[in-house]
Design a protein around this motif. Structure first.
Motif, mmCIF file in Angstrom:
data_model
loop_
_atom_site.group_PDB
_atom_site.id
_atom_site.type_symbol
_atom_site.label_atom_id
_atom_site.label_comp_id
_atom_site.label_asym_id
_atom_site.label_seq_id
_atom_site.Cartn_x
_atom_site.Cartn_y
_atom_site.Cartn_z
ATOM 1 N N HIS A 250 1.068 -1.633 -0.027
ATOM 2 C CA HIS A 250 0.103 -0.159 0.003
ATOM 3 C C HIS A 250 1.148 1.539 -0.179
ATOM 4 O O HIS A 250 1.492 1.768 1.276
ATOM 5 C CB HIS A 250 -1.020 0.425 1.526
ATOM 6 C CG HIS A 250 -2.058 0.721 0.797
ATOM 7 N ND1 HIS A 250 -2.818 0.987 2.334
ATOM 8 C CD2 HIS A 250 -2.060 1.958 0.238
ATOM 9 C CE1 HIS A 250 -4.169 1.646 1.903
ATOM 10 N NE2 HIS A 250 -3.553 2.638 0.658
ATOM 11 N N ARG A 251 1.032 2.223 -0.706
ATOM 12 C CA ARG A 251 1.575 3.006 -0.785
ATOM 13 C C ARG A 251 0.892 5.034 -1.693
ATOM 14 O O ARG A 251 -0.390 5.036 -1.721
ATOM 15 C CB ARG A 251 2.145 3.298 -2.900
ATOM 16 C CG ARG A 251 3.188 4.139 -2.889
ATOM 17 C CD ARG A 251 3.699 3.392 -4.593
ATOM 18 N NE ARG A 251 4.207 3.016 -4.998
ATOM 19 C CZ ARG A 251 5.953 2.812 -4.592
ATOM 20 N NH1 ARG A 251 6.255 3.379 -4.392
ATOM 21 N NH2 ARG A 251 6.201 1.000 -4.849
ATOM 22 N N GLU B 193 -2.588 10.532 -2.626
ATOM 23 C CA GLU B 193 -2.920 9.823 -3.214
ATOM 24 C C GLU B 193 -2.325 8.038 -2.821
ATOM 25 O O GLU B 193 -1.141 8.335 -1.920
ATOM 26 C CB GLU B 193 -1.129 9.582 -5.108
ATOM 27 C CG GLU B 193 -1.622 10.895 -5.587
ATOM 28 C CD GLU B 193 -0.949 11.087 -6.847
ATOM 29 O OE1 GLU B 193 -1.594 10.401 -7.740
ATOM 30 O OE2 GLU B 193 -0.515 12.336 -6.955
ATOM 31 N N SER B 194 -2.703 7.403 -3.103
ATOM 32 C CA SER B 194 -3.048 6.386 -2.313
ATOM 33 C C SER B 194 -2.767 4.899 -3.090
ATOM 34 O O SER B 194 -4.140 5.067 -4.383
ATOM 35 C CB SER B 194 -4.148 5.768 -1.506
ATOM 36 O OG SER B 194 -4.348 4.415 -0.705
ATOM 37 N N GLU B 195 -2.511 4.086 -3.552
ATOM 38 C CA GLU B 195 -2.419 2.898 -4.364
ATOM 39 C C GLU B 195 -1.560 1.615 -3.552
ATOM 40 O O GLU B 195 -1.696 1.638 -2.585
ATOM 41 C CB GLU B 195 -1.685 3.178 -5.214
ATOM 42 C CG GLU B 195 -1.746 1.680 -6.231
ATOM 43 C CD GLU B 195 -0.710 1.941 -7.274
ATOM 44 O OE1 GLU B 195 -0.515 1.507 -8.209
ATOM 45 O OE2 GLU B 195 -0.026 3.158 -7.753
ATOM 46 N N ASN C 167 -2.482 -2.925 -4.061
ATOM 47 C CA ASN C 167 -1.978 -3.388 -5.139
ATOM 48 C C ASN C 167 -1.866 -4.625 -4.219
ATOM 49 O O ASN C 167 -0.673 -4.972 -3.559
ATOM 50 C CB ASN C 167 -1.169 -3.510 -5.443
ATOM 51 C CG ASN C 167 -1.618 -2.628 -6.930
ATOM 52 O OD1 ASN C 167 -2.715 -2.403 -7.195
ATOM 53 N ND2 ASN C 167 -0.375 -1.524 -6.512
ATOM 54 N N ARG D 42 -7.385 -3.947 -5.462
ATOM 55 C CA ARG D 42 -6.765 -3.139 -6.148
ATOM 56 C C ARG D 42 -7.766 -2.039 -5.962
ATOM 57 O O ARG D 42 -8.720 -2.233 -6.525
ATOM 58 C CB ARG D 42 -7.036 -2.821 -7.320
ATOM 59 C CG ARG D 42 -6.582 -4.326 -8.346
ATOM 60 C CD ARG D 42 -4.343 -3.909 -8.414
ATOM 61 N NE ARG D 42 -3.642 -5.316 -8.917
ATOM 62 C CZ ARG D 42 -3.386 -6.332 -8.187
ATOM 63 N NH1 ARG D 42 -3.251 -6.518 -6.951
ATOM 64 N NH2 ARG D 42 -2.857 -7.401 -8.976
ATOM 65 N N HIS D 43 -6.859 -1.281 -5.172
ATOM 66 C CA HIS D 43 -7.441 0.075 -5.121
ATOM 67 C C HIS D 43 -6.561 1.986 -5.289
ATOM 68 O O HIS D 43 -5.343 1.580 -4.861
ATOM 69 C CB HIS D 43 -7.908 0.077 -2.997
ATOM 70 C CG HIS D 43 -8.285 1.784 -2.917
ATOM 71 N ND1 HIS D 43 -9.423 1.827 -2.988
ATOM 72 C CD2 HIS D 43 -7.798 2.354 -2.259
ATOM 73 C CE1 HIS D 43 -9.855 2.906 -2.174
ATOM 74 N NE2 HIS D 43 -8.582 3.548 -1.831
ATOM 75 N N GLN D 44 -7.212 2.815 -5.934
ATOM 76 C CA GLN D 44 -6.970 3.702 -5.800
ATOM 77 C C GLN D 44 -7.626 4.741 -5.480
ATOM 78 O O GLN D 44 -8.487 4.918 -5.911
ATOM 79 C CB GLN D 44 -6.529 4.173 -7.458
ATOM 80 C CG GLN D 44 -5.660 2.919 -8.278
ATOM 81 C CD GLN D 44 -5.334 3.147 -9.615
ATOM 82 O OE1 GLN D 44 -5.995 3.608 -10.597
ATOM 83 N NE2 GLN D 44 -3.904 3.060 -9.732
ATOM 84 N N ALA E 261 -12.081 7.604 -5.826
ATOM 85 C CA ALA E 261 -11.178 6.787 -5.405
ATOM 86 C C ALA E 261 -11.962 5.372 -6.031
ATOM 87 O O ALA E 261 -13.529 5.641 -6.369
ATOM 88 C CB ALA E 261 -11.827 5.991 -3.998
ATOM 89 N N THR F 205 -12.554 0.722 -6.255
ATOM 90 C CA THR F 205 -11.321 -0.193 -5.580
ATOM 91 C C THR F 205 -11.794 -1.817 -6.407
ATOM 92 O O THR F 205 -13.711 -1.294 -6.834
ATOM 93 C CB THR F 205 -12.290 -0.418 -4.152
ATOM 94 O OG1 THR F 205 -11.414 0.471 -3.734
ATOM 95 C CG2 THR F 205 -11.751 -2.212 -3.361
#
Length: 120
Positions: free
Chosen positions: A39-40, A53-55, A57, A71-73, A88, A90
């Protein structure tokens, strides 16, 4: 990231001036001590107009086959300590959803698969 390392990173961030807080945080995600993804978070902009910004995987494998994928952005815009916009999406094991939010006056209008809500 170990607990000690996370505390050290947070302590270092608190010592930096606000304009120096543009950074990226990456967390390893594990399931039963096996790494399944990361999770970044990317944080940019001045303190009064921050973008986050959140990503995320994740992939869970069993006998070499992927049995679950997540997957989430998200992109958040902040004005001081108030969320002004959010976008967002997902994909949770094939089930997709989107959430949008926009500040309108003293409320945050949120549109999600469950409908629209106006939050104070």
């Amino acid at each position: 990231m170990t607990g000690r390392r996370a505390c050290a990173v947070l302590a270092a961030c608190m010592l930096l001036p606000p304009w120096a807080l543009a950074s990226e945080l990456v967390f390893s995600v594990s399931l039963d001590e096996q790494r399944i993804g990361e999770h970044r978070f990317r944080i940019t902009g001045p303190e009064d107009a921050r973008t986050v910004e959140s990503e995320a995987n994740f992939s869970v494998k069993l006998l070499g086959l992927t049995v679950y994928r997540y997957r989430h952005q998200a992109i958040e815009q902040w004005r001081g300590h108030c969320l002004s916009t959010l976008s967002a999406s997902t994909d949770d094991g094939g089930k997709t959803s989107r959430v949008q939010a926009q500040a309108r006056g003293d409320a945050l209008e949120v549109v999600s698969p469950h409908g629209t809500a106006s939050l104070p």
